[in-house]
Design an enzyme around this catalytic site. Structure first.
Site, PDB file in Angstrom:
ATOM      1  N   GLU A   1       9.412  18.985 -24.929  1.00  0.00           N
ATOM      2  CA  GLU A   1       9.071  18.559 -23.234  1.00  0.00           C
ATOM      3  C   GLU A   1       9.148  20.193 -22.945  1.00  0.00           C
ATOM      4  OE1 GLU A   1       6.182  16.871 -22.194  1.00  0.00           O
ATOM      5  OE2 GLU A   1       6.318  15.158 -22.961  1.00  0.00           O
TER       6      GLU A   1
ATOM      7  N   HIS B   1       7.625   8.658 -28.035  1.00  0.00           N
ATOM      8  CA  HIS B   1       6.094  10.357 -26.561  1.00  0.00           C
ATOM      9  C   HIS B   1       6.450  11.858 -27.128  1.00  0.00           C
ATOM     10  CE1 HIS B   1       3.686  11.497 -23.551  1.00  0.00           C
ATOM     11  NE2 HIS B   1       4.684  12.891 -23.104  1.00  0.00           N
TER      12      HIS B   1
ATOM     13  N   ARG C   1       0.553  -1.305   0.086  1.00  0.00           N
ATOM     14  CA  ARG C   1       0.084   0.565  -0.241  1.00  0.00           C
ATOM     15  C   ARG C   1       0.858   1.556   0.222  1.00  0.00           C
ATOM     16  NH1 ARG C   1      -2.967  -2.600   3.752  1.00  0.00           N
ATOM     17  NH2 ARG C   1      -4.915  -3.508   3.092  1.00  0.00           N
TER      18      ARG C   1
ATOM     19  N   LYS D   1       7.447  23.766 -13.714  1.00  0.00           N
ATOM     20  CA  LYS D   1       6.614  22.410 -12.787  1.00  0.00           C
ATOM     21  C   LYS D   1       6.284  22.403 -11.528  1.00  0.00           C
ATOM     22  CE  LYS D   1       4.496  17.875 -13.896  1.00  0.00           C
ATOM     23  NZ  LYS D   1       5.327  16.624 -14.490  1.00  0.00           N
TER      24      LYS D   1
ATOM     25  N   ARG E   1      -2.717  22.718 -13.965  1.00  0.00           N
ATOM     26  CA  ARG E   1      -2.243  21.289 -14.319  1.00  0.00           C
ATOM     27  C   ARG E   1      -2.100  21.141 -15.236  1.00  0.00           C
ATOM     28  NH1 ARG E   1       0.802  16.557 -10.282  1.00  0.00           N
ATOM     29  NH2 ARG E   1       2.133  15.306 -12.394  1.00  0.00           N
TER      30      ARG E   1
ATOM     31  N   LYS F   1       3.029  12.114 -11.328  1.00  0.00           N
ATOM     32  CA  LYS F   1       1.626  10.948 -11.880  1.00  0.00           C
ATOM     33  C   LYS F   1       3.274   9.941 -12.098  1.00  0.00           C
ATOM     34  CE  LYS F   1      -1.086  14.519 -14.314  1.00  0.00           C
ATOM     35  NZ  LYS F   1      -1.177  14.750 -15.356  1.00  0.00           N
TER      36      LYS F   1
ATOM     37  N   GLU G   1      -4.339  17.914 -10.545  1.00  0.00           N
ATOM     38  CA  GLU G   1      -4.915  18.349 -11.840  1.00  0.00           C
ATOM     39  C   GLU G   1      -5.791  18.823 -11.862  1.00  0.00           C
ATOM     40  OE1 GLU G   1      -3.538  16.484 -15.151  1.00  0.00           O
ATOM     41  OE2 GLU G   1      -4.878  16.783 -16.245  1.00  0.00           O
TER      42      GLU G   1
ATOM     43  N   ASN H   1      -1.121  19.904 -20.008  1.00  0.00           N
ATOM     44  CA  ASN H   1      -0.899  18.339 -21.256  1.00  0.00           C
ATOM     45  C   ASN H   1      -0.760  19.297 -22.358  1.00  0.00           C
ATOM     46  OD1 ASN H   1      -1.519  16.307 -19.276  1.00  0.00           O
ATOM     47  ND2 ASN H   1      -3.644  17.211 -18.716  1.00  0.00           N
TER      48      ASN H   1
ATOM     49  N   HIS I   1      -0.665  16.970 -25.994  1.00  0.00           N
ATOM     50  CA  HIS I   1      -0.740  15.250 -25.221  1.00  0.00           C
ATOM     51  C   HIS I   1      -1.853  14.853 -25.693  1.00  0.00           C
ATOM     52  CE1 HIS I   1       2.884  16.368 -23.029  1.00  0.00           C
ATOM     53  NE2 HIS I   1       2.855  15.544 -22.242  1.00  0.00           N
TER      54      HIS I   1
ATOM     55  N   HIS J   1      -0.690  11.786 -27.829  1.00  0.00           N
ATOM     56  CA  HIS J   1      -1.578  10.137 -27.252  1.00  0.00           C
ATOM     57  C   HIS J   1      -1.827   9.530 -27.992  1.00  0.00           C
ATOM     58  CE1 HIS J   1      -1.109  10.829 -22.847  1.00  0.00           C
ATOM     59  NE2 HIS J   1       0.250  11.369 -23.012  1.00  0.00           N
TER      60      HIS J   1
HETATM   61  P1  NAD Z   1      12.147   6.045 -21.963  1.00  0.00           P
HETATM   62  O1  NAD Z   1      11.932   5.810 -20.722  1.00  0.00           O
HETATM   63  O2  NAD Z   1      11.368   4.982 -22.767  1.00  0.00           O
HETATM   64  O3  NAD Z   1      13.960   6.630 -22.531  1.00  0.00           O
HETATM   65  C1  NAD Z   1      14.063   6.237 -23.759  1.00  0.00           C
HETATM   66  C2  NAD Z   1      15.107   4.919 -24.540  1.00  0.00           C
HETATM   67  O4  NAD Z   1      16.263   5.653 -23.704  1.00  0.00           O
HETATM   68  C3  NAD Z   1      14.773   3.746 -23.887  1.00  0.00           C
HETATM   69  O5  NAD Z   1      15.380   2.791 -24.657  1.00  0.00           O
HETATM   70  C4  NAD Z   1      15.365   3.718 -22.112  1.00  0.00           C
HETATM   71  O6  NAD Z   1      16.644   2.481 -22.185  1.00  0.00           O
HETATM   72  C5  NAD Z   1      17.718   5.178 -22.927  1.00  0.00           C
HETATM   73  N1  NAD Z   1      17.797   5.575 -22.334  1.00  0.00           N
HETATM   74  C6  NAD Z   1      17.158   6.320 -20.858  1.00  0.00           C
HETATM   75  N2  NAD Z   1      18.131   7.203 -20.571  1.00  0.00           N
HETATM   76  C7  NAD Z   1      19.713   6.684 -20.440  1.00  0.00           C
HETATM   77  C8  NAD Z   1      20.216   7.313 -21.088  1.00  0.00           C
HETATM   78  N3  NAD Z   1      20.409   7.566 -20.283  1.00  0.00           N
HETATM   79  N4  NAD Z   1      21.860   6.414 -21.425  1.00  0.00           N
HETATM   80  C9  NAD Z   1      20.930   6.037 -22.351  1.00  0.00           C
HETATM   81  N5  NAD Z   1      20.267   5.163 -22.869  1.00  0.00           N
HETATM   82  C10 NAD Z   1      18.984   5.841 -22.049  1.00  0.00           C
HETATM   83  O7  NAD Z   1      11.505   7.593 -22.194  1.00  0.00           O
HETATM   84  P2  NAD Z   1      11.193   8.923 -21.585  1.00  0.00           P
HETATM   85  O8  NAD Z   1      10.842   9.452 -23.112  1.00  0.00           O
HETATM   86  O9  NAD Z   1      12.133   8.853 -21.105  1.00  0.00           O
HETATM   87  O10 NAD Z   1       9.504   8.922 -21.263  1.00  0.00           O
HETATM   88  C11 NAD Z   1       8.903   8.728 -22.424  1.00  0.00           C
HETATM   89  C12 NAD Z   1       7.340   8.308 -21.399  1.00  0.00           C
HETATM   90  O11 NAD Z   1       7.299   9.035 -20.209  1.00  0.00           O
HETATM   91  C13 NAD Z   1       6.402   7.662 -21.850  1.00  0.00           C
HETATM   92  O12 NAD Z   1       5.371   6.636 -20.974  1.00  0.00           O
HETATM   93  C14 NAD Z   1       5.137   8.597 -21.605  1.00  0.00           C
HETATM   94  O13 NAD Z   1       3.778   8.560 -20.755  1.00  0.00           O
HETATM   95  C15 NAD Z   1       5.751   8.919 -19.858  1.00  0.00           C
HETATM   96  N6  NAD Z   1       5.321  10.910 -18.465  1.00  0.00           N
HETATM   97  C16 NAD Z   1       5.220  10.924 -18.052  1.00  0.00           C
HETATM   98  C17 NAD Z   1       4.693  11.550 -17.464  1.00  0.00           C
HETATM   99  C18 NAD Z   1       4.771  11.587 -15.994  1.00  0.00           C
HETATM  100  O14 NAD Z   1       3.933  13.073 -15.744  1.00  0.00           O
HETATM  101  N7  NAD Z   1       4.756  10.943 -15.372  1.00  0.00           N
HETATM  102  C19 NAD Z   1       5.166  12.928 -18.073  1.00  0.00           C
HETATM  103  C20 NAD Z   1       5.798  12.870 -19.662  1.00  0.00           C
HETATM  104  C21 NAD Z   1       5.556  12.033 -19.833  1.00  0.00           C
HETATM  105  N1  GLY Z   2       3.381  15.572 -17.789  1.00  0.00           N
HETATM  106  C1  GLY Z   2       1.938  16.331 -17.189  1.00  0.00           C
HETATM  107  C2  GLY Z   2       2.065  16.468 -15.633  1.00  0.00           C
HETATM  108  O1  GLY Z   2       2.517  15.795 -14.697  1.00  0.00           O
HETATM  109  O2  GLY Z   2       0.576  17.121 -15.633  1.00  0.00           O
END
Ligand code: NAD
Ligand code: GLY
Length: 372
Positions: A193, A274, A129, A235, A249, A151, A245, A253, A256, A260
């Site tokens: 971003e 993404h 939990r 942020k 907040r 998030k 949100e 998006n 997005h 998406h």
């Molecule tokens: P990711 O985590 O898939 O990383 C991209 C690639 O880079 C992967 O293959 C990873 O192994 C590699 N990688 C990561 N760091 C590295 C480094 N320092 N050196 C070499 N390789 C490296 O993708 P991302 O773009 O970081 O994240 C995308 C995700 O984030 C999506 O799922 C999206 O929905 C999510 N997201 C979440 C929020 C939130 O608020 N929680 C906001 C924006 C995006």
């Molecule tokens: N990436 C959008 C948020 O964190 O609200």
């Protein structure tokens, strides 16, 4: 190592320990153990990472934790990429955590990009939990966006990030040197971003991006640290004011909902990362804003020109879905209310606003105008 910058995410209520720091600088993975010990004391720790990131940074992070007196449990390593952000991997992470006999004080480190941060954060929210966790983001996208704000999620076949929780980390440790190993395409995707913050409410920052984006993407450390600090500060302010949100907040998006839909239409594969989908989504959101008379069309052209100059896509790839199907996908987005489209539109650069009940026909026209 240079003196790190610290940005506070001042989550209410005041006087509780919900507020946390984002530490930004070079060489910070080596400091992660000490930073965690200063906030939480020494703990049993488990690192969740993906195999690519793990190969570079698992040992340094574990060495830092060990040196600070933490006890290490066996790490959990998942395959890299968006395809891992699902129930199957979530269950595997939870299985592994329980097999390691974690307790409620075990500190989980999410070491990786947004995929690891989102899924490991959700695992931390669910295990026993809720166990405390630390974000150690290693992509630009995660450093400027996903690691901050709590998030957490996995994707569902119906749509992206549909299963998740708001669950805040204890701290965020950003080591900007990790960007040196990040593939150029990933760095560019994360840059979308960064630009987004300027488009939302900071026209001067968008101007900075136009001037310095090329340097940042070429690996200039000063430009990277500046952009990460500016993005995290923007942020942190939004998250502290509207954690769940209920209002502002939602502005984060921008781009997005369009993005998406494109990601869903391409099956979340590598056709569009993404951040690339967000860049395209921002262009489409401004195009719709212009069509609806909120802003001038030359603004859209200026934004598209900047993204294109940095090598980001401004035209959708070839996809099976037509305009009507893309609008349907947008209506399934979790931000839609009662199936009605809620979108972030803009009156100009730095003047974004949330528009409810947007006419689907206008959105369909935007798609029809850009699909090849
Ligand atoms: P990711 O985590 O898939 O990383 C991209 C690639 O880079 C992967 O293959 C990873 O192994 C590699 N990688 C990561 N760091 C590295 C480094 N320092 N050196 C070499 N390789 C490296 O993708 P991302 O773009 O970081 O994240 C995308 C995700 O984030 C999506 O799922 C999206 O929905 C999510 N997201 C979440 C929020 C939130 O608020 N929680 C906001 C924006 C995006
Ligand atoms: N990436 C959008 C948020 O964190 O609200």
């Amino acid at each position: 190592m240079t003196e790190p910058a610290i940005i506070r995410v001042a989550l209410p209520p005041e006087g509780t320990d919900r507020a946390y720091d984002i530490t930004i600088g070079t060489g910070q993975i080596a400091q992660a153990g000490a930073l965690a010990a200063a906030r939480l004391g020494t703990r049993s720790c488990v690192v969740v990472t993906d195999s690519t990131v793990g190969a570079y940074y698992l040992k340094p992070l574990e060495a830092s934790l060990r040196a600070a007196g933490h006890r290490l449990l066996e790490p959990v390593v998942i395959p890299p990429g968006e395809a891992s952000k699902n129930f199957v991997q979530l269950e595997k992470i939870l299985d592994a955590l329980l097999a390691r006999r974690i307790d409620r004080k075990t500190l989980l480190f999410a070491l990786g990009g947004g995929v690891v941060g989102d899924i490991a954060g959700l695992a931390a929210a669910l295990a026993l939990r809720g166990i405390p966790f630390v974000q150690v983001p290693t992509t630009l996208l995660a450093q400027v966006d996903s690691a901050v704000g709590g998030k957490t999620a996995v994707d569902h076949r119906i749509g992206k990030n549909l299963i998740g929780a708001f669950y805040q980390p204890q701290m965020v440790v950003i080591d900007t040197e990790t960007l040196k190993t990040l593939p150029a395409r990933e760095l560019r995707a994360g840059y979308a971003e960064v630009v987004k913050y300027g488009l939302i409410n900071d026209a001067a920052f968008f101007g900075w991006c136009e001037k310095n984006g090329g340097k940042l993407l070429a690996g200039d450390s000063e430009a990277q640290v500046y952009a990460i600090k500016a993005s995290c500060a923007a942020k942190a302010a939004v998250v502290a004011a509207d954690e769940k949100e209920a209002g502002q907040r939602a502005l984060l998006n921008l781009g997005h909902t369009f993005g998406h839909a494109l990601e869903a239409a391409t099956g979340f594969d590598a056709t569009l990362l993404h951040g690339e989908a967000v860049a395209l989504g921002c262009v489409l959101a401004f195009r719709l804003s212009a069509d609806l008379g909120y802003c001038k069309s030359d603004v859209t052209a200026r934004i598209a020109a900047h993204f294109a100059a940095q090598g980001l896509p401004i035209h959708p790839p070839k996809i099976q879905a037509d305009a009507a199907q893309l609008v349907k996908l947008m209506e399934q987005d979790k931000k839609a209310e009662g199936g009605r489209l809620t979108l972030v539109l803009a009156r100009g650069i730095g003047e974004a606003f949330v528009a409810r009940d947007v006419d689907p026909a206008a959105v369909r026209n935007v798609w029809a105008g850009v699909l090849s």
